[in-house]
Design a protein around this motif. Sequence first.
Motif, PDB file in Angstrom:
ATOM      1  N   GLY A 254       0.801  -1.228   0.000  1.00 51.53           N
ATOM      2  CA  GLY A 254       0.000   0.000   0.000  1.00 51.53           C
ATOM      3  C   GLY A 254       0.829   1.272   0.000  1.00 51.53           C
ATOM      4  N   MET A 255       2.132   1.179   0.219  1.00 50.96           N
ATOM      5  CA  MET A 255       2.971   2.388   0.244  1.00 50.96           C
ATOM      6  C   MET A 255       3.497   2.667  -1.163  1.00 50.96           C
ATOM      7  SD  MET A 255       6.549   3.049   2.290  1.00 50.96           S
ATOM      8  CE  MET A 255       5.945   3.431   3.916  1.00 50.96           C
ATOM      9  N   GLU A 256       3.566   3.976  -1.502  1.00 47.72           N
ATOM     10  CA  GLU A 256       4.171   4.335  -2.787  1.00 47.72           C
ATOM     11  C   GLU A 256       5.660   4.080  -2.739  1.00 47.72           C
ATOM     12  OE1 GLU A 256       3.525   8.330  -4.198  1.00 47.72           O
ATOM     13  OE2 GLU A 256       1.419   8.250  -3.604  1.00 47.72           O
ATOM     14  N   MET A 257       6.224   3.692  -3.885  1.00 43.57           N
ATOM     15  CA  MET A 257       7.682   3.539  -3.971  1.00 43.57           C
ATOM     16  C   MET A 257       8.356   4.919  -3.855  1.00 43.57           C
ATOM     17  SD  MET A 257       9.085   0.452  -5.073  1.00 43.57           S
ATOM     18  CE  MET A 257       8.350  -1.170  -5.204  1.00 43.57           C
ATOM     19  N   GLY A 258       9.653   4.881  -3.668  1.00 47.02           N
ATOM     20  CA  GLY A 258      10.431   6.124  -3.670  1.00 47.02           C
ATOM     21  C   GLY A 258      10.558   6.713  -2.278  1.00 47.02           C
ATOM     22  N   LEU A 259      11.485   7.658  -2.174  1.00 47.35           N
ATOM     23  CA  LEU A 259      11.698   8.308  -0.882  1.00 47.35           C
ATOM     24  C   LEU A 259      11.932   9.793  -1.149  1.00 47.35           C
ATOM     25  CD1 LEU A 259      11.871   7.772   2.132  1.00 47.35           C
ATOM     26  CD2 LEU A 259      14.273   7.136   1.866  1.00 47.35           C
ATOM     27  N   GLU A 260      10.827  10.517  -1.181  1.00 48.68           N
ATOM     28  CA  GLU A 260      10.884  11.942  -1.517  1.00 48.68           C
ATOM     29  C   GLU A 260       9.960  12.713  -0.585  1.00 48.68           C
ATOM     30  OE1 GLU A 260      11.298  11.266  -6.328  1.00 48.68           O
ATOM     31  OE2 GLU A 260       9.870  12.744  -5.585  1.00 48.68           O
ATOM     32  N   ALA A 261      10.256  13.976  -0.430  1.00 48.92           N
ATOM     33  CA  ALA A 261       9.363  14.815   0.369  1.00 48.92           C
ATOM     34  C   ALA A 261       9.456  16.265  -0.095  1.00 48.92           C
ATOM     35  CB  ALA A 261       9.733  14.733   1.846  1.00 48.92           C
ATOM     36  N   VAL A 262       8.346  16.957   0.044  1.00 48.93           N
ATOM     37  CA  VAL A 262       8.290  18.387  -0.266  1.00 48.93           C
ATOM     38  C   VAL A 262       7.668  19.087   0.932  1.00 48.93           C
ATOM     39  CG1 VAL A 262       7.416  20.150  -1.843  1.00 48.93           C
ATOM     40  CG2 VAL A 262       7.894  17.861  -2.697  1.00 48.93           C
ATOM     41  N   ASP A 263       8.166  20.244   1.259  1.00 43.73           N
ATOM     42  CA  ASP A 263       7.531  21.008   2.333  1.00 43.73           C
ATOM     43  C   ASP A 263       7.499  22.496   1.981  1.00 43.73           C
ATOM     44  OD1 ASP A 263       6.568  20.625   5.288  1.00 43.73           O
ATOM     45  OD2 ASP A 263       7.673  22.514   5.229  1.00 43.73           O
ATOM     46  N   TYR A 264       6.317  23.055   2.087  1.00 45.73           N
ATOM     47  CA  TYR A 264       6.168  24.510   1.949  1.00 45.73           C
ATOM     48  C   TYR A 264       5.856  25.033   3.342  1.00 45.73           C
ATOM     49  CZ  TYR A 264       6.220  24.515  -3.134  1.00 45.73           C
ATOM     50  OH  TYR A 264       6.603  24.418  -4.440  1.00 45.73           O
ATOM     51  N   TYR A 265       6.722  25.886   3.847  1.00 47.13           N
ATOM     52  CA  TYR A 265       6.607  26.301   5.236  1.00 47.13           C
ATOM     53  C   TYR A 265       6.168  27.754   5.332  1.00 47.13           C
ATOM     54  CZ  TYR A 265       7.900  27.034  10.133  1.00 47.13           C
ATOM     55  OH  TYR A 265       7.873  27.314  11.466  1.00 47.13           O
ATOM     56  N   ASP A 266       5.008  27.938   5.945  1.00 50.20           N
ATOM     57  CA  ASP A 266       4.507  29.290   6.212  1.00 50.20           C
ATOM     58  C   ASP A 266       4.717  29.535   7.698  1.00 50.20           C
ATOM     59  OD1 ASP A 266       3.186  31.689   6.354  1.00 50.20           O
ATOM     60  OD2 ASP A 266       1.190  30.872   5.959  1.00 50.20           O
ATOM     61  N   PRO A 267       5.704  30.327   8.061  1.00 51.05           N
ATOM     62  CA  PRO A 267       6.043  30.405   9.485  1.00 51.05           C
ATOM     63  C   PRO A 267       4.913  31.000  10.330  1.00 51.05           C
ATOM     64  CG  PRO A 267       7.237  32.068   8.234  1.00 51.05           C
ATOM     65  CD  PRO A 267       6.538  31.206   7.230  1.00 51.05           C
ATOM     66  N   PRO A 268       4.728  30.505  11.539  1.00 51.36           N
ATOM     67  CA  PRO A 268       3.671  31.048  12.407  1.00 51.36           C
ATOM     68  C   PRO A 268       4.033  32.439  12.933  1.00 51.36           C
ATOM     69  CG  PRO A 268       4.928  29.371  13.584  1.00 51.36           C
ATOM     70  CD  PRO A 268       5.423  29.367  12.166  1.00 51.36           C
ATOM     71  N   ASN A 269       5.315  32.752  12.927  1.00 45.75           N
ATOM     72  CA  ASN A 269       5.756  34.041  13.485  1.00 45.75           C
ATOM     73  C   ASN A 269       7.130  34.341  12.896  1.00 45.75           C
ATOM     74  OD1 ASN A 269       6.065  36.354  15.066  1.00 45.75           O
ATOM     75  ND2 ASN A 269       6.243  35.262  17.021  1.00 45.75           N
ATOM     76  N   PHE A 270       7.613  35.539  13.147  1.00 50.74           N
ATOM     77  CA  PHE A 270       8.997  35.882  12.837  1.00 50.74           C
ATOM     78  C   PHE A 270       9.894  35.255  13.904  1.00 50.74           C
ATOM     79  CE2 PHE A 270       6.258  39.278  11.359  1.00 50.74           C
ATOM     80  CZ  PHE A 270       6.693  39.477  10.063  1.00 50.74           C
ATOM     81  N   THR A 271      11.206  35.327  13.677  1.00 50.89           N
ATOM     82  CA  THR A 271      12.121  34.988  14.764  1.00 50.89           C
ATOM     83  C   THR A 271      12.823  36.274  15.201  1.00 50.89           C
ATOM     84  OG1 THR A 271      13.913  34.454  13.244  1.00 50.89           O
ATOM     85  CG2 THR A 271      12.502  32.632  13.953  1.00 50.89           C
ATOM     86  N   PHE A 272      13.298  36.254  16.426  1.00 51.68           N
ATOM     87  CA  PHE A 272      13.840  37.478  17.030  1.00 51.68           C
ATOM     88  C   PHE A 272      15.230  37.226  17.623  1.00 51.68           C
ATOM     89  CE2 PHE A 272       9.314  37.888  16.673  1.00 51.68           C
ATOM     90  CZ  PHE A 272       9.099  39.207  16.314  1.00 51.68           C
ATOM     91  N   PRO A 273      16.251  37.154  16.759  1.00 46.11           N
ATOM     92  CA  PRO A 273      17.613  37.024  17.277  1.00 46.11           C
ATOM     93  C   PRO A 273      17.976  38.287  18.067  1.00 46.11           C
ATOM     94  CG  PRO A 273      17.568  36.862  14.861  1.00 46.11           C
ATOM     95  CD  PRO A 273      16.222  37.321  15.308  1.00 46.11           C
TER      96      PRO A 273
END
Lengths: 173, 800
Positions: free
Chosen positions: B632-651
Amino acid sequence: MSKKTIVSFKLNGTATDVMVEPRELLIHTLREKLSITGPHIGCETSHCGTCTVDLDGISVKSCTVLTVQCEGAEMLTIEGFAKGGVLHPLQEAFTQEHGLQCGYCTPGMITRAYRLLQENPSPTEEEIRFWMAGNLCRCTGYQNIVKAIQYAAAKMRGESVTSSHPLMAEISA
Amino acid sequence: MDQNVENHGRLEKLEGIGCSRKRREDPRFIQGKGNYVDDIKLPGMLFAVMVRSPYAHAKIKSIDTSKAKAYPGVHAVLTADDLKPLKLHWMPTLAGDVQAVLADGYVSFQNQEVAFVVADDRYVAADAAELVEVDYEELPAVVDPFKALLPDAPVIRPDLDGKSVGAHGARKHHNHIFNWQIGDKDKTDRAFTDAEVTVKQDMHYPRVHPCPLETCGSLASYDAIRGDLTVWITSQAPHVVRTVVGLLSSIPESKIRIISPDIGGGFGNKVGVYPGYVCSIVASIVLGRPVKWIESRSENLTTTAFARDYWMTGELAADRNGKIKALRVNVTADHGAFDACADPTKWPAGMFHVCTGSYDIPNAHVSVDGVYTNKFPGGVAYRCSFRVTEAVYLVERMIDVLAQKLNIDKAEIRKRNFIKYEQFPYLTPLGLEFDSGNYLPALEKVLEAVDYTALRAEQAQKRADPNCPTLMGIGITTFTEIVGAGPSKSCDILGIGMFDSCEIRVHPDGSAIARMGTISQGQGHQTTYAQIIASESGIAASQIAVEEGDTSTAPYGLGTYGSRSTPVAGAAVARASRKIREKARKIAAHLLEVAPDDLEFDLDQFKVKGDPSKAKTMKEIAWAAYNNVPEGMEMGLEAVDYYDPPNFTFPFGAYLCVVDVNKKTGETKVRRFYALDDCGTRINPMIIEGQIHGGLTEGFAVAMGQELPYDEQGNVLGGTLMDYFLPTSVETPHWETDFTVTPSPHHPIGAKGVAESPHVGSIPCFSSAMVDAFAHLGTTHFNMPYNSYRVWQHAQSLGL
């Protein structure tokens, strides 16, 4: 446009003939006609040093040298540093000491540092900073470039050298 | 012990987060094999040169291109009239304004683009550019934003005549662009009325330029048969360029390929879309040949994207103990002739509202007016997030001014006002939520490292000695940056949310390729992204190829600026890696015939809990992904991620600077600069240190010498490297660096971004030190840049 002339010189050890207009600048001849794209153009006014090449044992800014001035010259560019797949100590040093970021100034920096170490195998930090002042870098702040030149100088003197950035320093700490 | 040694060996081989991995980019750069735009050569390639206006403000009565066109080797000379049928003589800016691609009847800044000459090579193009005859009628220029707002000021933008509303609301004058306000004005004004103490200070943040060593350029190649357009370009945001080119040209984005190859430094200069880029594309389409356009240094310094030019007035209200009650800020922002500011759409002053800084200030109000002048457009972030340098400068200067007024030490007044560790996440009065910070220990660490008490004692001794030839100044900043733009709810560029992306493909042999929507300009992404993937997925960094900058292969992303690569794309990298890891877990469970939950991830393998002899390495799992996966699993080993950050970061950081100023000559020596940065989780300490050195050096350049001044006629006076200060190895100080680690709670690996903090934080630190050198003589502020002449003038004005 004016009549072209053939100019002959030795480039990184290879006899080279090239046909140029009298007004053509060496940096353009190298980059456009001879596929030597290591030296770059950053200002065209001799300030930035990205176009530095070694011409008859002197560092020159090839944006302000006419190619026709180079008849019979011996020329070294960054492309001539690694020999038989082995990096020059300066090339190794710039990586080990993180002496570069965007890489645009690097060929000129290494070429200038090479001339320095030919003239002075054991320069002090002050001497290095003085000698390198004609080559600008916008990324590194020079500190690691100074370290890289010290690293290469030590290696060229036959001393043992290690990077100031050990791989696992922070993880082991 | 043996286990530890073995683990250390495996960690070393993995080269994950925390290693000072040597850079993967270096081999090509140290051997002269970098591939920058101007290194690329295509068959049949032509070269173009821009004809520019010598005047800051003029009507164009006529343009005669006949002599240039007749010159041997010339293929085309484009003017606005040639672009009009294509509707390309104007283009939209990132700030909701329009900008002339080629001057349409008038010019409004010196060196504005007037004609585009395309020829066989750069010499012929330069010859022919001289033959383009333009008949100008000079008009009065205005280069001062305050004078630009006078009732009878020259009209800088006749195309906007009668438009009382711009992209950011009402315009109150023909040279006014917008007024933007944030904060509670009434409460702030009341706090001032009720305050025991108030201070007020005017300051100018001069017009400067990021000036990367490589100038901007493009090489456009249109294939008329396939209908494909490929553009190699010096862009920090290639996908955004693709969208803009698509909008302008009506070519579908699927037919446009934008490639940012190696980039010789950006620092904000390479975010925008410039007329030269557009013209090279048009010329290639018209001529059917590749067309290259490369800026000269002077063109770069005087036409493509200045930074800053902010006239700020800050006010603080406080009690007698120095506890701040309110901050009030008014800014007049000189945007030049077109509003081409690179900011998120909703925020015409960028993230200037971070100006309450590291301090717990209950009330604040900010008002910014944007103004047109006859100066070149831009308003980009120069090694900072949008307008953050200006904001941090304002608050750090103001707290010093308050300290001086109350005669409280400037380290002490900061301690009294810091946002406390337990107050995070902290909501500022201007609506930002600071993610994490721990300011007091950072400052205390710095004060101890430099022996602050001893420095102050030495300074007191020198001040007491009338024969001492030098003035000693001590500067302190404790800044908070805002980076990682940004959450799509508040940040977009041209309507596209400011997410970023990562795609990872693991090959059957266990090596992998990863692509992101960002583009390195020296930051070392090929090195550091692979470290994140290594730690998160167990694939050794040496086995991972990282590719960026080609819109035909990389997933859509908003690019690299505003220290957003680590906070945004870096998060996408971590999350895509985790998706790989979770699929790998299921495959490993299948191979080991156990349930996925019975497995634990151990550096580079999955092992059965309680039975470490049973394990599958990521290499084995990768192979199985292509021949033996669970049903039942698709072949291959790939991933995509689109990241919309929840907040800015503050260094944040705490910096201390010691200067010695020669009373008689104004010459200044930076004796010591100690920079402590907290960027959260540290991915590669060597690269972080390098970024900090670079940022500090650019900060030094801005504070001590950079400026693009104009004369009254609108001539730009800083247009070559003879005039514009780039520090050499001789002037550049020695930098001392330090760190604390306060991870971001919302970032997948806790990282915050680092490269811009040293620029943002160091500039007010230099000002703090320079002012401190004269503070005992009553100086509360004097404007940058602190070149010897200005410092000498200041010393003279005090009778020294």
